[in-house]
Design a protein around this motif. Structure first.
Motif, PDB file in Angstrom:
ATOM      1  N   SER A 158       5.497   9.834  -0.464  1.00 16.69           N
ATOM      2  CA  SER A 158       4.304   9.234   0.168  1.00 16.69           C
ATOM      3  C   SER A 158       3.870   7.984  -0.567  1.00 16.69           C
ATOM      4  N   VAL A 206       6.056   5.220   0.469  1.00 15.29           N
ATOM      5  CA  VAL A 206       5.729   4.745   1.822  1.00 15.29           C
ATOM      6  C   VAL A 206       4.476   3.864   1.780  1.00 15.29           C
ATOM      7  N   VAL A 207       3.449   4.315   1.028  1.00 14.42           N
ATOM      8  CA  VAL A 207       2.199   3.548   0.933  1.00 14.42           C
ATOM      9  C   VAL A 207       2.479   2.154   0.362  1.00 14.42           C
ATOM     10  N   ARG A 234       4.657  -0.029   2.833  1.00 15.27           N
ATOM     11  CA  ARG A 234       3.849  -0.468   3.984  1.00 15.27           C
ATOM     12  C   ARG A 234       2.835  -1.545   3.557  1.00 15.27           C
ATOM     13  N   THR A 235       2.279  -1.382   2.357  1.00 16.84           N
ATOM     14  CA  THR A 235       1.291  -2.362   1.874  1.00 16.84           C
ATOM     15  C   THR A 235       1.959  -3.719   1.643  1.00 16.84           C
ATOM     16  N   LEU A 270       4.534  -4.844   3.136  1.00 17.25           N
ATOM     17  CA  LEU A 270       4.887  -5.434   4.434  1.00 17.25           C
ATOM     18  C   LEU A 270       3.655  -5.947   5.184  1.00 17.25           C
ATOM     19  N   HIS A 271       2.481  -5.465   4.779  1.00 16.51           N
ATOM     20  CA  HIS A 271       1.240  -5.834   5.467  1.00 16.51           C
ATOM     21  C   HIS A 271       0.774  -7.204   4.939  1.00 16.51           C
ATOM     22  N   ASP A 282      -6.877  -5.480  11.283  1.00 19.91           N
ATOM     23  CA  ASP A 282      -5.458  -5.556  10.935  1.00 19.91           C
ATOM     24  C   ASP A 282      -5.123  -6.965  10.444  1.00 19.91           C
ATOM     25  N   ARG A 306      -4.801  -8.254   5.962  1.00 18.27           N
ATOM     26  CA  ARG A 306      -3.563  -8.792   5.382  1.00 18.27           C
ATOM     27  C   ARG A 306      -3.843  -9.794   4.268  1.00 18.27           C
ATOM     28  N   ALA A 335      -3.078  -0.808   5.555  1.00 20.04           N
ATOM     29  CA  ALA A 335      -1.653  -0.758   5.882  1.00 20.04           C
ATOM     30  C   ALA A 335      -1.201   0.672   6.140  1.00 20.04           C
ATOM     31  N   ASN A 336      -2.040   1.629   5.763  1.00 23.02           N
ATOM     32  CA  ASN A 336      -1.639   3.041   5.888  1.00 23.02           C
ATOM     33  C   ASN A 336      -2.703   3.877   6.590  1.00 23.02           C
ATOM     34  N   TRP A 384      -2.299   6.013   8.707  1.00 19.36           N
ATOM     35  CA  TRP A 384      -1.824   7.404   8.841  1.00 19.36           C
ATOM     36  C   TRP A 384      -2.397   8.279   7.730  1.00 19.36           C
TER      37      TRP A 384
END
Ligand SMILES: [Zn+2]
Length: 485
Positions: free
Chosen positions: A15, A18-19, A22-23, A25-26, A292, A296, A307-308, A310
């Motif tokens: 996790s 992933v965090v 994703r961050t 990529l944001h 969103d 960024r 960014a997460n 979820w």
């Protein structure tokens, strides 16, 4: 047991990975290779014009008997005389005291567009004049700043547009699309004789606009924590409003022998229930898109949340709900504004009333708010009375060529900035214009810093000459790009 620990560790590592990914990529979109425009404006003359415009006391009072008609007429005469190119090369229709110019385009196949602002202003609260560092209707220009009522709302918009059109006419520019320019005289009281009349006129003459651009949001500077870049929030919708009376009834009587519950205590409980149960909102649709984009540009730790969703959606919503500004973007807001009870100190009231104003998010409507409030507070002794309201506007699309043209225009003037769709929490004339436009945008191409905000409808309204000049360049580019195809 050991196996369980291993599984938990693996899940945690995964996790976290992933965090972090994703961050990373944001990120903001790469800055397109945009050449910044070089526009040479006579800054002194422009500043002088805005100063002069402020001196006309074109005040919209709540009661029409207080209106100084002559000041409005003087402003109109001044505008015609100060902008002779606009007045001679564009056609003008007067709708009451609202000026509607038409700049004929070369391509009749293209739908026309509308740029609009208003030259009426709100009154200065009687007795507060002495709090102004420079008098509200003197239009004084001091140390690079122009002071007075309307400097921000919205004479800078109107004068910026007139200057932009003048510049382009002198430059020999010819629009492909027909451009309408509407300068309203009664926006501050809802636009019943200005924008409403223009809208009716356009309807009668069978004009359906591709888009309209009205006052609204700005290029925000330092308004979002941790965001250093300018944020052009182009409003694509405006909130609605409804006012409800929460009414508590009781038997009344003498205050020397009060019952355990009175109309006042019942009302207090009802208001507390409303306070504890905000109207549900959330990060979706327009609000989700706006945050969103803006997130960024935030520092890594804040960005990681956005960014997460979820993992962090509840935390984000809690944080955004804690600030009045961002809370207003997420939901219909609840604001108790007036209270009344007994008429005498020793008389128990037979009726106690709290008036509550709700600003309606596009996801809700007047009926759903009445239903929610009734559900939350109604009882044997509490009823809800509707004083009337209007729904939020339609939400205009932000994946359109027009939105991109406005965004592009801002980048040509201001360089690498963030551009996001926004939600207008106050009202504008676009509630009328939106009826004859495929998309209605609300945005002034001026930079606005947090410390400027109190000037709106408040004391010491002012704009810097540099900001006004940049904004005028913004209008020039919006007209160039927006009317080209
Ligand atoms: Zn305004």
């Amino acid at each position: 047991m050991k196996k369980l620990t291993l599984v938990i560790t693996a899940v945690l590592i995964l996790s976290t990975a992933v965090v972090v990914i994703r961050t990373l990529l944001h990120a903001p979109p790469p800055f397109a290779d945009i050449t910044q425009v070089n526009i040479d404006l006579d800054e002194l003359a422009l500043a002088e014009h805005l100063s002069q415009a402020i001196t006309f006391q074109t005040v919209s009072h709540q009661s029409s008997s207080e209106k100084q008609d002559l000041e409005f007429q003087r402003f109109i005469d001044w505008a015609k005389a100060t902008y002779p190119e606009v007045n001679s090369q564009l056609s003008l229709v007067m709708l009451n005291q609202t000026m509607l110019y038409k700049w004929q385009g070369s391509d009749n196949q293209l739908q026309p567009i509308l740029l609009t602002g208003h030259y009426d202003v709100v009154p200065v609260i009687p007795g507060s004049e002495h709090k102004w560092t420079h008098p509200p209707f003197a239009g004084e220009s001091v140390n690079g700043e122009i002071w007075g009522r309307g400097a921000l709302d919205d004479k800078s918009g109107v004068i910026g547009m007139l200057e932009a059109v003048t510049y382009l006419l002198k430059d020999g520019f010819k629009p492909a699309r027909t451009i309408y320019l509407s300068f309203g005289h009664d926006e501050e009281i809802g636009g019943p004789e200005g924008a409403a009349a223009v809208t009716a006129f356009l309807k009668e003459t069978q004009v359906q606009l591709a888009w309209s651009l009205d006052e609204g949001s700005f290029l925000f500077k330092g308004m979002f924590p941790g965001v250093n870049t300018l944020v052009a929030a182009i409003n694509v919708a405006e909130k609605g409003s409804i006012t409800l009376d929460i009414v508590a009834t009781a038997a009344g009587g003498h205050s020397s022998m009060p019952p355990s519950n009175s109309a006042i205590t019942d009302l207090a409980q009802a208001i507390t229930r409303l306070h504890e149960n905000p109207i549900p909102g959330g990060l979706e649709g327009l609000s989700a898109k706006m945050f969103d984009v803006i997130s960024r540009y935030m520092p890594f730790s804040t960005k990681a949340l956005f960014a997460n969703p979820w993992l962090f959606s509840q935390l984000i919503e809690k944080q955004l709900s804690a600030s009045p500004t961002t809370n207003a973007m997420l939901r219909t807001t609840t604001a108790p504004t007036m209270l009344s009870g007994s008429i005498k100190t020793n008389v128990l009231p037979i009726e106690a009333v709290a008036t509550v104003n709700f600003r309606i998010h596009p996801r809700d409507n007047t009926e759903s708010i009445v239903a929610f409030v009734t559900d939350t507070v109604a009882s044997d002794t509490i009823t809800v009375r509707n004083r009337g309201g209007v729904n939020a506007s339609a939400v205009s699309a932000w994946d359109t060529p027009a939105f991109e043209q406005i965004a592009q225009s801002m980048r040509e003037v201001y360089g690498d900035i963030a551009v996001a769709p926004g939600l207008m929490v106050a009202g504008s004339d676009s509630k009328h214009y939106g009826k004859v436009a495929d998309n209605a945008y609300r945005f002034n191409p001026f930079v606005l810093a947090a410390e400027d905000v109190s000037g709106f409808h408040g004391t010491n309204e002012k704009i810097s000459v540099a900001t006004f000049i940049q904004g005028t360049k913004g209008y020039i580019q919006i007209i160039r790009n927006g009317s080209s195809h």
